[in-house]
Design a protein around this motif. Structure first.
Motif, PDB file in Angstrom:
ATOM      1  N   SER A   2       0.852  -1.195   0.000  1.00  0.00           N
ATOM      2  CA  SER A   2       0.000   0.000   0.000  1.00  0.00           C
ATOM      3  C   SER A   2       0.882   1.236   0.000  1.00  0.00           C
ATOM      4  N   VAL A   3       0.461   2.254  -0.706  1.00  0.00           N
ATOM      5  CA  VAL A   3       1.156   3.544  -0.679  1.00  0.00           C
ATOM      6  C   VAL A   3       0.172   4.568  -0.128  1.00  0.00           C
ATOM      7  N   ILE A   4       0.619   5.362   0.848  1.00  0.00           N
ATOM      8  CA  ILE A   4      -0.306   6.289   1.519  1.00  0.00           C
ATOM      9  C   ILE A   4       0.352   7.650   1.715  1.00  0.00           C
ATOM     10  N   GLY A   5      -0.470   8.604   2.107  1.00  0.00           N
ATOM     11  CA  GLY A   5       0.035   9.941   2.446  1.00  0.00           C
ATOM     12  C   GLY A   5       0.479  10.719   1.222  1.00  0.00           C
ATOM     13  N   ASP A   6       1.467  11.591   1.427  1.00  0.00           N
ATOM     14  CA  ASP A   6       1.918  12.468   0.346  1.00  0.00           C
ATOM     15  C   ASP A   6       2.554  11.718  -0.814  1.00  0.00           C
ATOM     16  N   LEU A   7       2.870  10.444  -0.614  1.00  0.00           N
ATOM     17  CA  LEU A   7       3.500   9.669  -1.679  1.00  0.00           C
ATOM     18  C   LEU A   7       2.455   9.074  -2.626  1.00  0.00           C
ATOM     19  N   ALA A   8       1.185   9.111  -2.237  1.00  0.00           N
ATOM     20  CA  ALA A   8       0.141   8.445  -3.017  1.00  0.00           C
ATOM     21  C   ALA A   8      -0.691   9.448  -3.801  1.00  0.00           C
ATOM     22  N   ALA A   9      -0.914   9.150  -5.074  1.00  0.00           N
ATOM     23  CA  ALA A   9      -1.927   9.878  -5.840  1.00  0.00           C
ATOM     24  C   ALA A   9      -3.201   9.056  -5.684  1.00  0.00           C
ATOM     25  N   ALA A  10      -3.936   9.326  -4.606  1.00  0.00           N
ATOM     26  CA  ALA A  10      -5.091   8.487  -4.254  1.00  0.00           C
ATOM     27  C   ALA A  10      -6.373   9.239  -4.565  1.00  0.00           C
ATOM     28  N   LYS A  11      -7.435   8.475  -4.711  1.00  0.00           N
ATOM     29  CA  LYS A  11      -8.748   9.087  -4.898  1.00  0.00           C
ATOM     30  C   LYS A  11      -9.684   8.633  -3.791  1.00  0.00           C
ATOM     31  N   SER A  12     -10.623   9.495  -3.494  1.00  0.00           N
ATOM     32  CA  SER A  12     -11.644   9.157  -2.502  1.00  0.00           C
ATOM     33  C   SER A  12     -12.840   8.542  -3.216  1.00  0.00           C
ATOM     34  N   HIS A  13     -13.282   7.407  -2.704  1.00  0.00           N
ATOM     35  CA  HIS A  13     -14.391   6.698  -3.346  1.00  0.00           C
ATOM     36  C   HIS A  13     -15.593   6.702  -2.427  1.00  0.00           C
ATOM     37  N   ALA A  14     -16.445   7.709  -2.614  1.00  0.00           N
ATOM     38  CA  ALA A  14     -17.675   7.767  -1.827  1.00  0.00           C
ATOM     39  C   ALA A  14     -18.786   7.140  -2.663  1.00  0.00           C
TER      40      ALA A  14
END
Lengths: 438, 438
Positions: A308-320
């Motif tokens: 898993s990659v998290i925090g400022d290192l991740a280009a993550a999206k929120s899935h609501a």
């Protein structure tokens, strides 16, 4: 019962907000966690600008990692610098040559400054990410006033008394506001040849407004509050050159102009840790322009559900549910929530259950400008609640003390702030070296 | 009334206890004082070992010079490094090329470490004089435990867990006692592969007893208290070699032996600032073996009544009526009293009066060993009052808080100590760099 060796091994890289929260969320789980960080402390980064501006001492915002997890028996804390991740062999390599094998990996290595390809600017305009950075900026701020006091030549003296902050995000706004306070409230009366209150503080921002992540009305309010503190705000202005005597600014229309300065602070660009790019290459993942790893909805990397990659290192999206996925902002609540999500997904995988997508809960946004000045944008069930000024500042203050780690730190920070508020003094005005140490 | 330019110009070199006290004693005088120091702060050196052992943050014991004298209008504070004194031209040269002319000069440049001609030992066994030194020692102490946690090989692990303090004066005793506390009270429970309580702490002293300046009974008591904390005290033991993996100790009888260690602290030798030797050569004064300038009874240098040397830089004698002159011990009360004496003599010279010889008033001596342990030797009109243990420790504690400069510092140090006392924790456990910075 499982023996020690049968427990799944989890390696967490980085003890910022994301790594700390992921590790905490695994308290009590039947796992073996190794938490590895380059420093021995968790840094409360939202208050780092206070160390840089001599308002707080370093230990007030830095908690030893080892001490934080002394009672969480499944955690081994390790001081080490991760140089690469071998996703095929499932291990992490440290700079001292050791490797750490893992069954599950959480990469929370964070971000560093980006000079947009102009790395030669770094020496003239240090950024603010680590305690080391904060000491260097503190040194430059305090020495600029000392140099001005000794300087007989008026133009050079003015150069010493001109402070430029590049970047109008929360850190830049806080730095500029605090610099204005130091010049106007802390130092007057202490010099014999200069008037520190005549120092110029400039805030240069490339986009049309400061605090871009905030609604326009709060950006405008923040700019007004800065100007009340005599900060010169230059929006829509690009920095096109920096050297040891100042910088060149190019406005949207008109010719580039020069600002002479001996103290320039870089609060503009952020780039993900190089570890992200290394990992992405190894597993065939994408990185975005800032070097962040594009992750799956459950924060894992493609083809490697165990990473898993998290925090400022991740280009993550929120899935609501029922909404388009939205990018997660690079703020500490985002990192913490990703940490909890990654920890929960590991536990689901261990239990043979499917993982869940990450959903970011936005509680709002706040930024302080200086004494009695802040802007707050809260997300409430009844819609956004926006306010600024003294009340926003009090809200900001208690929110930050609440989230500070460690009871002692909270008390000491509160005392420091209370005493700074009444006396207008800043007590951590210590320079240990006149020359910078490399 | 005299105009600004008619006032006698006084330059004070150094803002330790001597220079600070001399400058303060001239408050209100019709003089122009320039106080020049290499750093921007007055350092409360008696508590520097607490910064080195992570018990206090640097700002808690460092007060900005400029702030201390903001209300004393006849003082100009200057950050600068004095490289030489021109006694004939009556000026002081700074490293930046500027010169400061004077009518009266007070030289209070202090002392640094002495490795007795073995300067190559400095890199393996740092001394403790500046905040920079304290950070380096703090870094080495904390990293030694971190290295031990990572080290698989038992002999090397033991080497990491062996701490050696060289020199059994007050600083050495305090360092050794505090190291023992860190190992036995602060760190246990935080490591997974080592037991910090098994760390060895050694105190090596060349003379037959620790705390030589104290009466023998208190030296013996200090040694007992150290041994109760499991410190191994090696008196009458000379250090004959130091390298990166340990040191060689030569006992009075018997063969030299080796102690493997990764963390060695030098608290043995003190040498006067090189400025003393330069000044002595320029004016034809004598220096003693430690490089201190031999001064006249009124603290001036021979042939130059306008130059006074005070504090650790002066080989001064106390002149009490009807008694043989006695050497002044190198302690902070001595430096402060010399500062007041030099200031008073300058005022007498300005008024055309004869100067007075320096007389040292000895109020006693105290040293702490650790939690609840200290020795106190008070000089009272009724004779010496000596005690040790818990009561001595409480006395030591309040004496140090009383003499700490700045109200805020006192409060914060008191809180830090109270919280450290109850929790046995040390909060300033921050390492900013894994590698040393040069």
């Amino acid at each position: 019962m499982a023996t020690n060796n049968d427990k799944p091994r989890i390696v967490v890289i980085g003890c910022g907000f994301g790594g700390l929260e992921a590790t905490r969320a695994l308290d009590g789980a039947q796992v073996d966690i190794t938490l590895v960080d380059r420093t021995n402390h968790h840094l409360f980064q939202p208050l780092l600008y206070q160390v840089a501006t001599a308002g707080l001492s370093a230990p007030a915002i830095a908690a030893p990692v080892r001490h934080l997890f002394r009672k969480q028996a499944n955690v081994t804390s390790l001081l080490g610098d991760v140089v690469s991740i071998d996703a095929a062999a499932r291990n992490v390599r440290l700079s001292d040559g050791n490797t750490l094998p893992y069954d599950h990996l959480i990469v929370a290595a964070g971000a560093t400054h980006s000079y947009f390809g102009r790395d030669e600017w770094a020496v003239h305009a240090p950024g603010l990410k680590t305690l080391h950075d904060a000491f260097e900026i503190r040194r430059r701020i305090l020495l600029a006033f000392e140099m001005a006091e000794k300087e007989g030549e008026p133009a050079r003296r003015d150069e010493c008394l001109t402070f430029v902050v590049i970047g109008g995000g929360p850190t830049g706004v806080e730095m500029a506001g605090t610099l204005a306070e130091i010049a106007r409230h802390t130092l007057p009366g202490e010099f014999r040849h200069i008037d520190p209150a005549k120092a110029r503080i400039l805030l240069v921002e490339g986009s049309p407004r400061v605090l871009q992540a905030m609604p326009e009305s709060l950006s405008a309010s923040a700019q007004r509050q800065l100007e009340k503190l005599h900060v010169e705000v230059r929006t829509a202005s690009l920095v096109t050159a920096i050297d040891e005597h100042g910088l060149e600014v190019t406005p949207p229309e008109g010719a580039p102009y020069r600002i002479g300065s001996r103290c320039i602070v870089w609060a503009a660009g952020v780039a993900a840790s190089p570890l992200g790019r290394q990992l992405a290459q190894a597993v065939g993942a994408q990185v975005d322009r800032a070097g962040r790893v594009v992750v799956e909805p459950d924060l894992s990397v493609p083809g490697h559900p165990e990473i898993s990659v998290i925090g400022d290192l991740a280009a993550a999206k929120s899935h609501a549910p029922g909404r388009e996925p939205r990018p997660v902002p690079g703020v500490s609540p985002g990192a913490k929530q990703m940490g909890r999500c990654a920890a929960a997904n590991i536990q689901r995988r261990i239990a043979g259950q499917p993982t869940k997508p990450f959903r970011y809960r936005d509680y709002g946004n706040l930024a302080t400008i200086g004494r009695n000045s802040a802007v707050v944008d809260l997300a409430t069930p009844a819609g956004p609640l926006r306010f600024s000024g003294w009340l926003a500042w009090v809200f900001w203050l208690f929110a930050h003390i609440y989230f500070l780690i460690g009871f002692r730190n909270r008390i000491v920070v509160l005392i420091d702030w209370a005493s700074a508020y009444w006396s207008k003094q800043r007590y951590a005005r210590v320079v240990t070296d006149i020359e910078p140490r490399q």
